[in-house]
Design an enzyme around this catalytic site. Structure first.
Site, mmCIF file in Angstrom:
data_model
loop_
_atom_site.group_PDB
_atom_site.id
_atom_site.type_symbol
_atom_site.label_atom_id
_atom_site.label_comp_id
_atom_site.label_asym_id
_atom_site.label_seq_id
_atom_site.Cartn_x
_atom_site.Cartn_y
_atom_site.Cartn_z
ATOM 1 N N PHE A 196 0.886 -1.176 0.021
ATOM 2 C CA PHE A 196 -0.211 0.051 0.072
ATOM 3 C C PHE A 196 0.772 1.287 0.087
ATOM 4 C CE2 PHE A 196 -2.049 3.250 3.108
ATOM 5 C CZ PHE A 196 -2.990 3.481 2.021
ATOM 6 N N HIS A 197 0.319 2.099 -0.717
ATOM 7 C CA HIS A 197 1.072 3.415 -0.918
ATOM 8 C C HIS A 197 -0.038 4.559 -0.505
ATOM 9 C CE1 HIS A 197 3.173 7.283 -1.750
ATOM 10 N NE2 HIS A 197 4.342 6.476 -2.222
ATOM 11 N N SER A 198 0.327 5.240 0.780
ATOM 12 C CA SER A 198 -0.797 6.172 1.131
ATOM 13 C C SER A 198 -0.507 7.452 0.272
ATOM 14 C CB SER A 198 -0.725 6.565 2.452
ATOM 15 O OG SER A 198 -1.431 7.450 2.951
#
Length: 957
Positions: free
Chosen positions: A812-814
């Site tokens: 995941f990349h916020s």
């Protein structure tokens, strides 16, 4: 001149067709004999494969039939040994039959024939069990040599219409069989479809029959040739002299001129090869420009000013004044040589100077090619076709080079001898090709073309739009064979194409399209074909998996078919400045729009283009439509002096033939690359005996290091030596013009032996998230998390089969720090996603943009998600985090990045099948050796990589 005969008695003679007949019978006996024996003795064993057996699979493949089992292997090898004699005789007789003065083609074809015979013996007598590598080397060499042998035999064919017709049929069927052969092999190997290997086997046997059948056609040619054995010393003591007289009479009645065909020319072949290589150099430099420009906004985290260098393609605008146009038209060679600064750029270490050199080279190359087209327009009509064909073939060659080099181009300025570059060889061939290709353009007899007379006035604006549309689509969609494959990628289980081997399908479609554009331009510029291309573009944008990829193949075919038509239309305007200058201007606008759809958070007015790849594709097709309108109107307009069609000229046909030969060779090369890169799917984790799973997270900054070099090989070194079984990569989507249309995950997956999920594709408008795993990926789902204001946040939720237990991994990349509401919504979404997995262990490999134990951190690590921090005492974090549940965490380490990127590598070690354990730190002495982190990176480490922050790994009870 050699004498026709020598004195002596003829003791024996026979028709040459018996050599061909003996070869055919012996070759077919080898394969058919082995098949009959194999079916009779080991039927169920030879139809058994790695996935299925009888009754799902009921017909054996060639390799299974002639493999290691006795006695079928012996039957095959015996008859192949018998075949070798007639085979060498066939090659020798073909050489004698086709030898002509002042031509060395027959020598070359004979050499290829001998090489094929020897390599056939290689894969026959060295089986895959004996030595898998050498077996494959011999087999691939044999297949690659099939192209020059086939094309050479066609070029040298004597004037025998029946033989020529059968050769064309066998050759067409042979190469046409390769496509379904690959398709059903993939169905078997990747999708494990029952019965697919049986269908594959039929196509494999068809290849054998067609290959032998092609050479059997020589019976028709050899029927008029007699092989004579003479006794020139009188040692036979009884030869019939009357036989000698009859043979001499036949020889006198058959002059050599009747069996030798003209048409091949080495100079023309070298000209074609040089032209195509020049096209390859152009596309190599153009595709590197965006990559070099991208380095600067990447490190400035916004507009850097260096983006202005993309306007270097506007150099054709300076061709407006007649004096300047005449000067450049007379010095095309100088322009091409100046453009090589784009290849020499790799020698410059400073990224800024390297960009300057590349931009200058691209500017000169754009100018040089416009002048090249214009120079060709003043010569016979077929010359312009040749230049345009070379330009388009250069794109195909560039795409194949990237296919072979895992989406890097070996002559780009971001590669060198340490990371896969072939810069010196590429530069040498470029210089030689320019000197060869431009020798006519620099002739004193050349004069710029006069103003066009007669016919309907054209529209430079419409022609320029068409040129812009086709240039942008060729660059953005076709400069890498995996781009459109990744547009339609949806995750596991695999329901669509793979970058390898299906990249070869895209390249084949490009080749078919180019043939349409050159051979039947009337169909290529038709509105019906335009409609097919538009439907393909819509399907590519709207659908995933195979449906989307069928659209990709349609648009690839159409773009390459319409390219020659629209380039010719632009050249015929003869207002080079306004046509090509305007065309490159629109092309640049499309390139910016193509980037703005994902970079909207960092550019002025970006939200207007947010997530609108569909707009970009639609405008591109409208531009092409404008060009089609102009080309159609020009074709329909009467002319005072209609030109004779180029294809009626023998010179034109010969010239075109060489480009078709090159296209055929490139297509087979693409197939060979696909074969060599076919995944093995036999991956093993580093410590299977201990059930250890080592997972890491790394933000790789688009695989450009701090000095603007491709970092894929350095990344592979670190990941391999850290013994990572699972790795999440962020900022990994490189499939855009500005990033070179690359995909680092392909190289990493094949080099490290890992399954790979590319994550949300380029048409999903994210900066990318990817997952590589030593464990099979049972299922994966791609998520675009809520992002009402800032950039889209990608996530991959994958389920792995780790030592027989299902383990979920989330990459995941916020969103950015500037958008707190986005990050809050994303935190809730992801926490609920991880919390919904209640029965399986979960690992989160993430970029969270938060401080430990503050704000959103307490949602990620909380009751909703059920996740635990890998080390809650590590306060020195802001972006990267590793969270987990349902696994025993045994270790945690942070590794310095060196100069690869701007973010460290964080790694956690887990044991599958054991409870979570405590947070108590323990010394390394209490950890079994095969569960420890590698000692290689202790202290000063190697290559700039070492354990830092804690100065050593941490271990837990």
């Amino acid at each position: 001149m050699a004498p026709i005969s020598r004195d002596g008695d003829v003791v024996a003679s026979f028709s040459g067709k018996w050599i061909s007949g003996a070869h055919t019978i012996a070759a077919y006996s080898a394969f058919v004999g082995a098949l009959i024996v194999g079916i009779a003795l080991h039927y169920e064993k030879i139809v058994q494969n790695e996935h299925w057996g009888y009754p799902e699979e009921w017909f054996p493949s060639v390799s299974a039939t002639i493999g290691d089992r006795y006695p079928e292997r012996s039957v095959f090898q015996l008859f192949i040994a018998i075949t070798s004699g007639p085979r060498f005789a066939l090659v020798a007789l073909w050489y004698v039959l086709t030898k002509r003065p002042n031509s060395s083609l027959s020598n070359f074809v004979a050499g290829v024939g001998i090489f094929r015979t020897l390599t056939c013996g290689g894969w026959t007598y060295v089986t895959s069990t004996d030595d898998h590598n050498w077996h494959d080397i011999f087999m691939i060499s044999y297949l690659v040599a099939t192209v020059p042998w086939t094309l050479g035999c066609l070029a040298l064919s004597p004037q025998n219409p029946q033989a020529i017709r059968w050769r064309k049929r066998f050759a067409t069927a042979f190469f046409g069989t390769i496509v379904p052969l690959i398709y059903f092999f993939i169905q078997h190997k990747v999708h494990k479809v029952a019965g697919a290997y049986t269908i594959y086997a039929f196509f494999e046997w068809a290849l054998v029959l067609l290959d032998v059948g092609f050479d059997a056609v020589t019976m028709l040619d050899f029927d008029g040739v007699e092989v004579v054995v003479k006794d020139i010393r009188g040692i036979t003591r009884g030869a019939d002299n009357r036989l000698a007289d009859a043979v001499l009479e036949k020889q006198k009645a058959k002059p050599a001129a009747q069996v030798i065909s003209a048409g091949f020319s080495w100079p023309v072949a070298f000209d074609a090869a040089a032209d195509v290589y020049n096209g390859f150099v152009f596309w190599s430099m153009l595709t590197s420009l965006g990559l070099c420009v991208w380095y600067f906004p990447l490190w400035h985290m916004g507009i850097s000013g260096f983006e202005a260098f993309i306007v270097c393609t506007l150099t054709p605008y300076i061709l407006g004044p007649r004096a300047i146009r005449n000067l450049f038209f007379r010095n095309v060679r100088v322009l091409h040589l100046l453009s090589l600064s784009g290849l020499l750029a790799w020698l410059l270490k400073d990224p800024t100077y390297r960009l300057f050199a590349v931009a200058f080279g691209v500017g000169m190359s754009c100018l040089a090619w416009v002048c090249t087209f214009g120079a060709a327009e003043s010569k016979p009509a077929y010359r312009l076709e040749s230049r345009i064909s070379a330009f388009c073939l250069g794109l195909i060659m560039s795409s194949i080079a990237k296919f072979a080099w895992h989406t890097n181009n070996p002559i780009w300025p971001v590669v060198n001898e340490t990371n896969g570059g072939w810069n010196k060889i590429g530069l040498l061939f470029a210089v030689l090709s320019i000197l060869r290709s431009t020798r006519d353009d620099t002739s004193d007899k050349f004069y710029p073309v006069p103003p066009r007379t007669g016919g309907k006035p054209g529209s430079p604006a419409l022609a320029g739009l068409g040129f812009a549309g086709v240039m942008f689509s060729m660059h953005s969609l076709l400069s890498d064979s995996s781009t459109m494959t990744l547009w339609v990628w949806s995750g596991y289980p695999v329901n669509g194409p793979l970058a390898s081997p299906h990249g070869a399908y895209t390249i084949i479609a490009m080749g078919v399209g180019l043939l349409f554009g050159v051979m039947v331009p009337g169909i290529a510029r038709s509105w019906t074909f335009y409609g097919i291309g538009s439907i393909g573009a819509a399907a590519l944008v709207a659908f995933d998996d195979w449906t989307g990829y069928y659209g990709a193949l349609a648009i690839a075919t159409y773009i390459m078919a319409i390219a020659p038509v629209l380039i010719r239309s632009a050249v015929h305007q003869r207002a080079y400045a306004s046509t090509f200058g305007f065309g490159f201007l629109i092309y640049n606008i499309l390139v910016l729009a193509h980037v703005w759809v994902v970079a909207y958070a960092f550019v002025p007015g970006g939200p207007l283009m947010r997530e609108h790849t569909d707009w970009v594709v639609a405008v591109t097709m409208l531009c092409i439509g404008a060009g089609v309108y102009e080309a159609t109107a020009r074709a329909a307009a009467p002319s005072k002096k209609p030109k004779k069609p180029a294809q009626t000229s023998p010179t034109a046909r010969r010239q075109r033939g060489f480009y078709i030969y090159i296209l055929g060779g490139l297509q087979l090369l693409a197939i060979a690359v696909a074969y060599l890169r076919f995944p093995t799917y036999d991956y093993t984790p580093y410590h299977p005996d201990s059930n250890v799973l080592t997972a890491g997270i790394w933000t790789v900054h688009f695989s450009l290091d701090n000095d603007m070099w491709d970092s894929s090989r350095r990344m592979a070194y670190l990941l391999k030596n850290m013994e990572l079984d699972v790795i999440g990569l962020l900022e990994s989507d490189l499939q855009r013009v500005i990033m070179g249309n690359r995909d680092t995950t392909q190289y990493l997956a094949e080099e490290l032996g890992m399954y790979v999920d590319y994550g949300p594709g380029p048409d999903k408008h994210t900066w990318g998230a990817a997952l590589l795993s030593k464990f099979p990926i049972v299922n994966s789902t791609h998520h675009l998390l809520p992002s009402p204001v800032g950039e889209l946040a990608p996530a991959i939720h994958a389920t792995l089969d780790a030592y027989g237990e299902l383990v979920d991994v989330v990459v995941f990349h916020s969103g950015q720090e500037e958008d707190p509401e986005d990050r809050r919504l994303q935190t809730e979404y992801l926490s609920n996603l991880m919390g919904s997995v209640t029965t399986r262990p979960v690992i989160l490999l993430s970029y969270l943009v938060t401080t430990p134990k503050q704000g959103n951190y307490n949602t990620y690590v909380g009751e909703v998600s059920g996740m635990r921090d890998i080390d809650h005492t590590d306060w020195d974090r802001w972006c990267e985090y590793v969270l987990y549940k349902g696994l025993k965490r045994i270790g945690y380490a942070r590794l310095s990045r060196g100069t690869i990127t701007d973010t460290e590598l964080q790694v956690g070690k887990f044991v599958v099948g054991q409870p979570e354990g405590s947070d108590e730190h323990i010394s390394e002495d209490h950890v079994p050796e095969d569960m420890r982190f590698p000692a290689l990176f202790r202290g000063e480490g190697v290559k700039g990589h070492r354990y830092h922050v804690f100065d050593e790994p941490r271990y837990y009870a």
